[in-house]
Design a protein around this motif. Structure first.
Motif, mmCIF file in Angstrom:
data_model
loop_
_atom_site.group_PDB
_atom_site.id
_atom_site.type_symbol
_atom_site.label_atom_id
_atom_site.label_comp_id
_atom_site.label_asym_id
_atom_site.label_seq_id
_atom_site.Cartn_x
_atom_site.Cartn_y
_atom_site.Cartn_z
ATOM 1 N N ARG A 1 0.825 -1.212 0.000
ATOM 2 C CA ARG A 1 0.000 0.000 0.000
ATOM 3 C C ARG A 1 0.860 1.263 0.000
ATOM 4 O O ARG A 1 0.528 2.244 -0.675
ATOM 5 C CB ARG A 1 -0.926 -0.008 1.217
ATOM 6 N N ALA A 2 1.966 1.228 0.736
ATOM 7 C CA ALA A 2 2.832 2.402 0.779
ATOM 8 C C ALA A 2 3.370 2.748 -0.610
ATOM 9 O O ALA A 2 3.463 3.928 -0.981
ATOM 10 C CB ALA A 2 3.991 2.163 1.743
ATOM 11 N N TYR B 1 3.919 6.184 -5.293
ATOM 12 C CA TYR B 1 4.290 6.129 -6.710
ATOM 13 C C TYR B 1 3.105 6.081 -7.669
ATOM 14 O O TYR B 1 3.283 6.181 -8.874
ATOM 15 C CB TYR B 1 5.222 4.939 -6.949
ATOM 16 N N GLY B 2 1.905 5.918 -7.144
ATOM 17 C CA GLY B 2 0.721 5.879 -7.993
ATOM 18 C C GLY B 2 -0.070 4.608 -7.762
ATOM 19 O O GLY B 2 0.475 3.595 -7.315
ATOM 20 N N ASN B 3 -1.342 4.648 -8.078
ATOM 21 C CA ASN B 3 -2.236 3.516 -7.822
ATOM 22 C C ASN B 3 -2.018 2.426 -8.872
ATOM 23 O O ASN B 3 -2.626 2.450 -9.945
ATOM 24 C CB ASN B 3 -3.688 3.979 -7.817
ATOM 25 N N TYR B 4 -1.154 1.467 -8.546
ATOM 26 C CA TYR B 4 -0.856 0.401 -9.509
ATOM 27 C C TYR B 4 -2.089 -0.424 -9.845
ATOM 28 O O TYR B 4 -2.175 -1.003 -10.933
ATOM 29 C CB TYR B 4 0.243 -0.514 -8.946
ATOM 30 N N GLU B 5 -3.028 -0.484 -8.926
ATOM 31 C CA GLU B 5 -4.231 -1.289 -9.134
ATOM 32 C C GLU B 5 -5.003 -0.828 -10.355
ATOM 33 O O GLU B 5 -5.604 -1.641 -11.077
ATOM 34 C CB GLU B 5 -5.126 -1.204 -7.892
ATOM 35 N N GLU C 1 1.540 0.929 -18.195
ATOM 36 C CA GLU C 1 1.813 1.964 -17.199
ATOM 37 C C GLU C 1 2.578 1.413 -16.006
ATOM 38 O O GLU C 1 3.301 2.161 -15.337
ATOM 39 C CB GLU C 1 0.508 2.603 -16.730
ATOM 40 N N ARG C 2 2.412 0.107 -15.742
ATOM 41 C CA ARG C 2 3.147 -0.489 -14.626
ATOM 42 C C ARG C 2 4.581 -0.854 -15.008
ATOM 43 O O ARG C 2 5.338 -1.337 -14.165
ATOM 44 C CB ARG C 2 2.410 -1.721 -14.090
ATOM 45 N N ASN C 3 4.960 -0.623 -16.255
ATOM 46 C CA ASN C 3 6.366 -0.800 -16.627
ATOM 47 C C ASN C 3 7.136 0.428 -16.135
ATOM 48 O O ASN C 3 6.813 1.558 -16.492
ATOM 49 C CB ASN C 3 6.524 -0.952 -18.137
ATOM 50 N N THR C 4 8.152 0.208 -15.304
ATOM 51 C CA THR C 4 8.819 1.327 -14.647
ATOM 52 C C THR C 4 9.596 2.213 -15.620
ATOM 53 O O THR C 4 9.762 3.412 -15.369
ATOM 54 C CB THR C 4 9.777 0.820 -13.556
ATOM 55 N N VAL C 5 10.069 1.651 -16.720
ATOM 56 C CA VAL C 5 10.777 2.468 -17.707
ATOM 57 C C VAL C 5 9.781 3.343 -18.457
ATOM 58 O O VAL C 5 9.995 4.557 -18.628
ATOM 59 C CB VAL C 5 11.571 1.587 -18.690
#
Length: 278
Positions: free
Chosen positions: A139-140, A145-149, A155-159
């Protein structure tokens, strides 16, 4: 293989013998062939299944110093029905290097790993795969960093997110370039194992079109592994947050990396506590 290390050749030979002994002809899709003096497959059957000569495979089990290629090792691994850990062990004994897997490993996150992330409390923690996709988080991490859910897979690719997200630029501010170059070097390091793979070619092309910085830095071929160390974030509501970052591989899934951002001071811990309590 090097003749200067006979112990490794003996270990390889013994490992192959034990793996061969545990597989029945029926498990390998072969006829039983009558009574056998020893359990498991015969050397000739492993050779047949692997597409090599009986003499060559026999020499391998005799710990002789012969040349072994990656495709042949993969054929032997399939014939002996090795799991991922056993396959890695085979490659380390034969070539002193891990195999370069051209197909992505499954990103199944064990419940124990997710529980570990959740237990980090005020330390944002997440798991990335070989493509640097975020595949698990606590959750932290979502709060900072943003709502990954709610994010798409891309968008969940960090690059991708580093180079295209205005939020990430705002979060990092003056530290964005150093972070982006570090993340890109990690990406280039992973790409070395998958050069030419369609998924990688597609995202590289899309990043070239979406980001002038990526377009300028990608040709430099910078490579790097490991965590970023100190991280300074400017959260829109919590304010300045300072972290010390550590990373490590998941023991039974070495393609997955756990990253934990530990609050560097009491102020950061306090701010995260308040954020998480809202």
């Amino acid at each position: 293989m090097e003749s200067s290390n006979p112990t490794r050749l003996v270990e390889l030979a013994q490992f192959l013998k034990t793996r061969r002994a545990r597989i029945s002809p029926e498990q390998a899709g072969l006829p039983h062939g009558g009574r056998r003096r020893t359990p498991g497959l015969r050397r000739g059957e492993v050779a047949q299944l692997s597409g090599v000569s009986v003499d060559w495979y026999t020499w391998l089990e005799q710990a002789r110093n012969i040349q072994v290629s990656t495709p042949v090792l993969d054929s032997i691994a399939r014939a002996l029905q090795l799991d991922s850990n056993e396959r890695n062990h085979l490659f380390m004994l034969a070539l002193q290097q891990l195999p370069a897997d051209l197909t992505p490993a499954e990103n199944t996150i064990h419940t124990t790993v997710q529980s570990f992330l959740d237990l980090q409390g005020t330390s944002p923690a997440y798991v990335t795969d070989q493509r640097l996709n975020i595949v698990a988080w606590n959750r932290a991490a979502s709060m900072i960093y943003g709502n990954y859910e709610t994010m798409s897979t891309r968008e969940r690719n960090t690059v991708w997110r580093t180079f295209t997200s205005p939020y990430v630029r705002q979060l990092l501010q003056e530290n964005w370039e150093a972070h982006a170059r570090h993340r890109l070097a990690q990406f280039r390091t992973s790409y070395g194992k998958f050069a030419g793979d369609p998924w990688w070619m597609e995202i590289i092309e899309e990043l070239n079109q979406a980001s002038p910085e990526f377009r300028a830095w990608w040709p430099k071929h910078d490579v790097l592994n490991g965590p970023e160390g100190k991280k300074i974030n400017h959260h829109p509501t919590a304010g300045l947050l300072v972290f010390d970052q550590i990373s490590f591989f998941v023991s039974d899934a070495s393609h997955l990396t756990v990253t934990i951002n530990l609050p560097s001071n009491d102020d950061t811990t306090s701010k995260l506590g308040k954020l998480l309590s809202e």
